[in-house]
Design a protein around this motif. Structure first.
Motif, mmCIF file in Angstrom:
data_model
loop_
_atom_site.group_PDB
_atom_site.id
_atom_site.type_symbol
_atom_site.label_atom_id
_atom_site.label_comp_id
_atom_site.label_asym_id
_atom_site.label_seq_id
_atom_site.Cartn_x
_atom_site.Cartn_y
_atom_site.Cartn_z
ATOM 1 N N UNK A 297 40.090 7.972 13.664
ATOM 2 C CA UNK A 297 40.657 8.389 14.935
ATOM 3 C C UNK A 297 40.134 9.745 15.392
ATOM 4 N N UNK A 298 39.683 10.559 14.451
ATOM 5 C CA UNK A 298 39.175 11.878 14.809
ATOM 6 C C UNK A 298 37.845 11.752 15.565
ATOM 7 N N UNK A 299 37.658 12.589 16.551
ATOM 8 C CA UNK A 299 36.448 12.521 17.362
ATOM 9 C C UNK A 299 35.269 13.231 16.715
ATOM 10 N N UNK A 300 35.542 14.075 15.718
ATOM 11 C CA UNK A 300 34.484 14.827 15.046
ATOM 12 C C UNK A 300 34.418 14.448 13.573
ATOM 13 N N UNK A 301 33.234 14.549 12.963
ATOM 14 C CA UNK A 301 33.165 14.382 11.507
ATOM 15 C C UNK A 301 34.063 15.425 10.843
ATOM 16 N N UNK A 302 34.620 15.070 9.697
ATOM 17 C CA UNK A 302 35.549 15.982 9.052
ATOM 18 C C UNK A 302 35.250 16.096 7.564
ATOM 19 N N UNK A 303 35.799 17.146 6.975
ATOM 20 C CA UNK A 303 35.733 17.363 5.538
ATOM 21 C C UNK A 303 37.143 17.305 4.982
ATOM 22 N N UNK A 337 34.820 5.684 -1.151
ATOM 23 C CA UNK A 337 33.381 5.846 -0.968
ATOM 24 C C UNK A 337 32.693 4.505 -0.736
ATOM 25 N N UNK A 338 33.231 3.441 -1.318
ATOM 26 C CA UNK A 338 32.633 2.110 -1.167
ATOM 27 C C UNK A 338 33.158 1.379 0.062
ATOM 28 N N UNK A 339 34.110 1.981 0.741
ATOM 29 C CA UNK A 339 34.754 1.319 1.872
ATOM 30 C C UNK A 339 33.752 1.033 2.981
ATOM 31 N N UNK A 340 33.852 -0.140 3.560
ATOM 32 C CA UNK A 340 32.970 -0.509 4.669
ATOM 33 C C UNK A 340 33.235 0.388 5.875
ATOM 34 N N UNK A 341 32.227 0.662 6.693
ATOM 35 C CA UNK A 341 32.408 1.573 7.833
ATOM 36 C C UNK A 341 33.531 1.173 8.774
ATOM 37 N N UNK A 346 32.681 4.715 10.152
ATOM 38 C CA UNK A 346 32.770 5.959 9.386
ATOM 39 C C UNK A 346 32.420 5.676 7.935
ATOM 40 N N UNK A 347 31.537 6.489 7.403
ATOM 41 C CA UNK A 347 31.156 6.388 5.994
ATOM 42 C C UNK A 347 31.668 7.625 5.259
ATOM 43 N N UNK A 374 35.505 15.368 0.335
ATOM 44 C CA UNK A 374 35.097 14.106 0.954
ATOM 45 C C UNK A 374 34.564 14.421 2.346
ATOM 46 N N UNK A 375 33.357 13.942 2.636
ATOM 47 C CA UNK A 375 32.750 14.137 3.964
ATOM 48 C C UNK A 375 32.738 12.794 4.703
ATOM 49 N N UNK A 376 33.026 12.849 5.983
ATOM 50 C CA UNK A 376 32.924 11.651 6.815
ATOM 51 C C UNK A 376 31.671 11.743 7.675
#
Length: 380
Positions: A297-303, A337-341, A346-347, A374-376
């Motif tokens: 839901x976030x519009x920006x990549x997050x840590x 980490x293995x979750x599908x986008x 989002x990876x 964790x990085x998105x």
């Protein structure tokens, strides 16, 4: 047709435990713990001071507290009694010398020291003062004041202070140049200690948890530490239940969200925080679901920065020392980490954080304390 049963909230979960106690208070000076009130559940609430070790080298590691707590003495020690042996009677028992009792008929001018009468005193703590703080390095600008409980049932552990929150706060201070001016969201903030430290760096911090009593404690701690956010950092205490998909916007509910705040949260948040919330497998699963939903839901990549303590327990089921909650946490990290986008694309990438950064708060940085990042990354 019958209505489906409502989903229980985080504060309604059933736990298989009794009373738990954080040992953080064992590593701060005894005079820094003042009982100030009873909370809504009748539990004693204490006020503790955590001195920021500004300008000092990295704090003690691996249980060495000698440099962090110079004023702490061993229980029962009295410097004035050094070099004197204990007085024993003829049987070898400790001989306690008692002062004579003062009565109206006793000698008004005794030869020895008189015994002072002791009167009970009610201590009042002013909102804008902290007792016993010296000027200079020990001034309010270098002290975090936190109201908390000490021993609670498992469902109220958020009201205690845990080492993972202090480790995460240390890391935020270490990364202050990188995190300056960002918007943060803390999940399971507990007493709000990490959010308070984060607000000295970030522009906006959403401090979230569940339970009106706990959130009110967060709000009170934020008020007690307004001196740390005088530079402009804003902390907003809001309810965020990991077991429910939507944020509460009911204005009748304390600490609910406004539509403007939700829009700001999704538009500006770049850092998510969570410390010491991985003690129950069901709640761990709920937290990782919430992280996954928020990242999309976030519009920006997050840590995402996670602090956890690897706790070893002997279990009858295994007849061995295990750390099941920690193992479940690691499994959830690998699954993320293995979750599908998914629909938002989002990876997630996961990496451990080296915990050798300087220590700015007094606690025992044991080897079982860990930080994970964790990085998105958006996937086209």
């Amino acid at each position: 047709m019958g209505q489906p049963a409502p989903t229980p909230g985080m504060d309604e979960a059933t736990f298989r435990s009794d009373t738990v106690l954080s040992d953080v208070h064992l590593y701060t000076p005894n005079q820094r713990h003042l009982m100030v009130r009873l909370n809504g559940k009748g539990q004693p609430v204490f006020l503790s001071h955590f001195r920021l070790l500004w300008g000092q080298d990295a704090g003690p590691k691996g249980g060495d507290h000698s440099s962090a707590h110079p004023e702490t003495s061993s229980p029962g020690s009295d410097p004035s009694q050094e070099g004197t042996g204990a007085q024993l009677d003829e049987d070898g028992d400790l001989d306690v010398v008692r002062r004579p009792q003062v009565t109206p008929d006793s000698d008004p001018d005794p030869a020895g020291p008189s015994r002072d009468k002791v009167h009970p005193m009610i201590l009042c703590l002013e909102e804008d003062e902290a007792p016993g703080e010296e000027a200079g390095e020990g001034s309010l600008g270098a002290v975090i004041r936190i109201e908390h409980t000490m021993a609670t049932p498992l469902e109220d552990v958020g009201k205690q202070v845990w080492r993972g929150a202090l480790l995460l706060a240390d890391y935020i201070l270490f990364q202050r140049d990188v995190l300056q001016g960002c918007t943060m969201l803390e999940l399971g903030a507990g007493t709000g200690l990490t959010s308070i430290v984060s607000a000295s760096v970030a522009q906006t911090v959403y401090c979230t948890d569940v339970g009106a009593d706990l959130l009110a404690m967060c709000q009170r701690n934020i008020t007690l530490n307004s001196h740390l956010t005088a530079g402009g950092g804003i902390i907003k205490v809001r309810e965020l239940d990991w077991l429910r998909e939507d944020l509460c916007t009911d204005p009748e509910v304390p600490f609910s969200w406004s539509e403007e705040e939700i829009s700001h949260l999704y538009s500006h948040t770049t850092v998510l925080l969570a410390a010491e919330v991985f003690y129950d497998d069901d709640l761990t699963d709920a937290l990782f679901r919430t992280l996954s939903q928020l990242a999309r839901r976030l519009k920006n990549p997050c840590t995402v920065i996670l602090a956890v303590e690897k706790r070893l327990n002997f279990t009858l089921r295994h007849l061995d020392v295990t750390c099941e909650a920690y193992d479940h946490f690691l499994g959830s990290l690998r699954a993320l980490e293995k979750q599908a986008p998914g629909g938002r694309g989002v990876r997630f990438t996961v990496e451990p954080v080296d915990a050798s950064f300087p220590q700015c708060l007094p606690y025992e940085r044991i080897q079982q304390l860990e930080l994970w990042r964790v990085h998105t990354k958006p996937v086209p």
